[in-house]
Design a protein around this motif. Sequence first.
Motif, mmCIF file in Angstrom:
data_model
loop_
_atom_site.group_PDB
_atom_site.id
_atom_site.type_symbol
_atom_site.label_atom_id
_atom_site.label_comp_id
_atom_site.label_asym_id
_atom_site.label_seq_id
_atom_site.Cartn_x
_atom_site.Cartn_y
_atom_site.Cartn_z
ATOM 1 N N GLN A 55 0.837 -1.203 0.000
ATOM 2 C CA GLN A 55 0.000 0.000 0.000
ATOM 3 C C GLN A 55 0.872 1.253 0.000
ATOM 4 O O GLN A 55 0.660 2.157 -0.808
ATOM 5 C CB GLN A 55 -0.908 -0.007 1.217
ATOM 6 N N VAL A 56 1.839 1.290 0.878
ATOM 7 C CA VAL A 56 2.707 2.467 0.981
ATOM 8 C C VAL A 56 3.506 2.678 -0.307
ATOM 9 O O VAL A 56 3.568 3.787 -0.843
ATOM 10 C CB VAL A 56 3.611 2.357 2.221
ATOM 11 N N ARG A 57 4.108 1.610 -0.833
ATOM 12 C CA ARG A 57 4.883 1.751 -2.079
ATOM 13 C C ARG A 57 3.995 2.184 -3.242
ATOM 14 O O ARG A 57 4.366 3.051 -4.039
ATOM 15 C CB ARG A 57 5.593 0.445 -2.428
ATOM 16 N N ALA A 58 2.819 1.573 -3.352
ATOM 17 C CA ALA A 58 1.905 1.910 -4.452
ATOM 18 C C ALA A 58 1.406 3.345 -4.324
ATOM 19 O O ALA A 58 1.319 4.066 -5.326
ATOM 20 C CB ALA A 58 0.739 0.923 -4.479
ATOM 21 N N TRP A 59 1.061 3.776 -3.124
ATOM 22 C CA TRP A 59 0.596 5.152 -2.936
ATOM 23 C C TRP A 59 1.713 6.142 -3.235
ATOM 24 O O TRP A 59 1.471 7.166 -3.861
ATOM 25 C CB TRP A 59 0.091 5.359 -1.520
ATOM 26 N N ARG A 60 2.927 5.852 -2.747
ATOM 27 C CA ARG A 60 4.040 6.785 -3.001
ATOM 28 C C ARG A 60 4.276 6.971 -4.494
ATOM 29 O O ARG A 60 4.561 8.069 -4.957
ATOM 30 C CB ARG A 60 5.316 6.285 -2.323
ATOM 31 N N GLN A 61 4.171 5.888 -5.236
ATOM 32 C CA GLN A 61 4.394 5.990 -6.680
ATOM 33 C C GLN A 61 3.165 6.505 -7.409
ATOM 34 O O GLN A 61 3.243 7.431 -8.207
ATOM 35 C CB GLN A 61 4.805 4.638 -7.259
ATOM 36 N N GLY A 62 2.020 5.912 -7.139
ATOM 37 C CA GLY A 62 0.818 6.232 -7.907
ATOM 38 C C GLY A 62 0.132 7.534 -7.548
ATOM 39 O O GLY A 62 -0.563 8.116 -8.384
ATOM 40 N N TYR A 63 0.292 7.988 -6.317
ATOM 41 C CA TYR A 63 -0.424 9.185 -5.865
ATOM 42 C C TYR A 63 0.478 10.404 -5.730
ATOM 43 O O TYR A 63 0.029 11.456 -5.308
ATOM 44 C CB TYR A 63 -1.104 8.927 -4.524
ATOM 45 N N ARG A 64 1.731 10.303 -6.111
ATOM 46 C CA ARG A 64 2.658 11.421 -5.906
ATOM 47 C C ARG A 64 2.241 12.681 -6.653
ATOM 48 O O ARG A 64 2.544 13.785 -6.221
ATOM 49 C CB ARG A 64 4.084 11.009 -6.271
ATOM 50 N N ASP A 65 1.525 12.535 -7.755
ATOM 51 C CA ASP A 65 1.055 13.702 -8.493
ATOM 52 C C ASP A 65 -0.425 13.995 -8.237
ATOM 53 O O ASP A 65 -0.973 14.932 -8.806
ATOM 54 C CB ASP A 65 1.269 13.509 -9.998
ATOM 55 N N LEU A 66 -1.068 13.179 -7.386
ATOM 56 C CA LEU A 66 -2.503 13.328 -7.146
ATOM 57 C C LEU A 66 -2.831 13.932 -5.784
ATOM 58 O O LEU A 66 -3.885 14.531 -5.616
ATOM 59 C CB LEU A 66 -3.203 11.972 -7.268
ATOM 60 N N LEU A 67 -1.953 13.720 -4.815
ATOM 61 C CA LEU A 67 -2.195 14.195 -3.448
ATOM 62 C C LEU A 67 -1.165 15.236 -3.053
ATOM 63 O O LEU A 67 -0.014 15.177 -3.505
ATOM 64 C CB LEU A 67 -2.114 13.027 -2.458
ATOM 65 N N PRO A 68 -1.542 16.161 -2.168
ATOM 66 C CA PRO A 68 -0.554 17.101 -1.650
ATOM 67 C C PRO A 68 0.596 16.334 -0.975
ATOM 68 O O PRO A 68 0.361 15.328 -0.298
ATOM 69 C CB PRO A 68 -1.350 17.917 -0.632
ATOM 70 N N ALA A 69 1.813 16.814 -1.170
ATOM 71 C CA ALA A 69 2.999 16.105 -0.668
ATOM 72 C C ALA A 69 2.935 15.844 0.830
ATOM 73 O O ALA A 69 3.280 14.748 1.291
ATOM 74 C CB ALA A 69 4.263 16.895 -1.013
ATOM 75 N N GLY A 70 2.489 16.810 1.607
ATOM 76 C CA GLY A 70 2.411 16.624 3.059
ATOM 77 C C GLY A 70 1.449 15.519 3.444
ATOM 78 O O GLY A 70 1.714 14.736 4.361
ATOM 79 N N VAL A 71 0.323 15.444 2.758
ATOM 80 C CA VAL A 71 -0.662 14.390 3.023
ATOM 81 C C VAL A 71 -0.068 13.033 2.670
ATOM 82 O O VAL A 71 -0.160 12.076 3.447
ATOM 83 C CB VAL A 71 -1.964 14.639 2.233
ATOM 84 N N LEU A 72 0.551 12.956 1.505
ATOM 85 C CA LEU A 72 1.148 11.688 1.087
ATOM 86 C C LEU A 72 2.231 11.256 2.063
ATOM 87 O O LEU A 72 2.313 10.073 2.424
ATOM 88 C CB LEU A 72 1.705 11.800 -0.332
ATOM 89 N N ASP A 73 3.040 12.189 2.535
ATOM 90 C CA ASP A 73 4.072 11.859 3.524
ATOM 91 C C ASP A 73 3.449 11.302 4.806
ATOM 92 O O ASP A 73 3.952 10.334 5.379
ATOM 93 C CB ASP A 73 4.928 13.084 3.857
#
Length: 182
Positions: free
Chosen positions: A21-39
């Motif tokens: 989940q973490v790896r997929a979100w970091r890669q797939g959502y990096r341009d979709l979510l605000p960086a702070g939220v993704l972190d």
Amino acid sequence: MADVGVRPARRADAAAVADIQVRAWRQGYRDLLPAGVLDRVTGAEALAAWRQRWAEAAASPPSPRHRLLVAVAADLVVGFAAHGPAEDADLDPAVTAELVALLVDPLHGRAGHGSRLLAASADLLREDGFATLITWAFEDDEVMRTFLGSAGWAPDGTARTLDMGEPVRQIRLHTDIRGDGT
């Protein structure tokens, strides 16, 4: 690829599921979510929480109609799907299910694991008496929307905006899983 399949998740799979989940979100959502939220949702503290939540989902689902499935390749967990009765107020949870998560490890993408997870989920949900399957996707997530679209999913006209420090829109997609053409 030999020795691949889908099976119900076990408590021992929780760490692998959370890691994916973490790896997929970091890669797939990096341009979709605000960086702070993704972190925040992929950091060390979040990872520990996700591991606990997925262990509970595997060992003690809220109902027999809630399931966590894993895709495996040579005994390695490479993806997962979670589903259960739909919770949206405008849907009937007796006949409409929600695909809560469908993620494949970026290191094992494009090998059919997502398709196998989606098909296994639809088969189980159909056996449980569901007719429709929905999911929420980020409006700008072209990868997920294209994947689901190729499997017969379409937007149902419902959208929502999440407040993540900035607005992030999601759309609801649906598909008929009855398999009888009705």
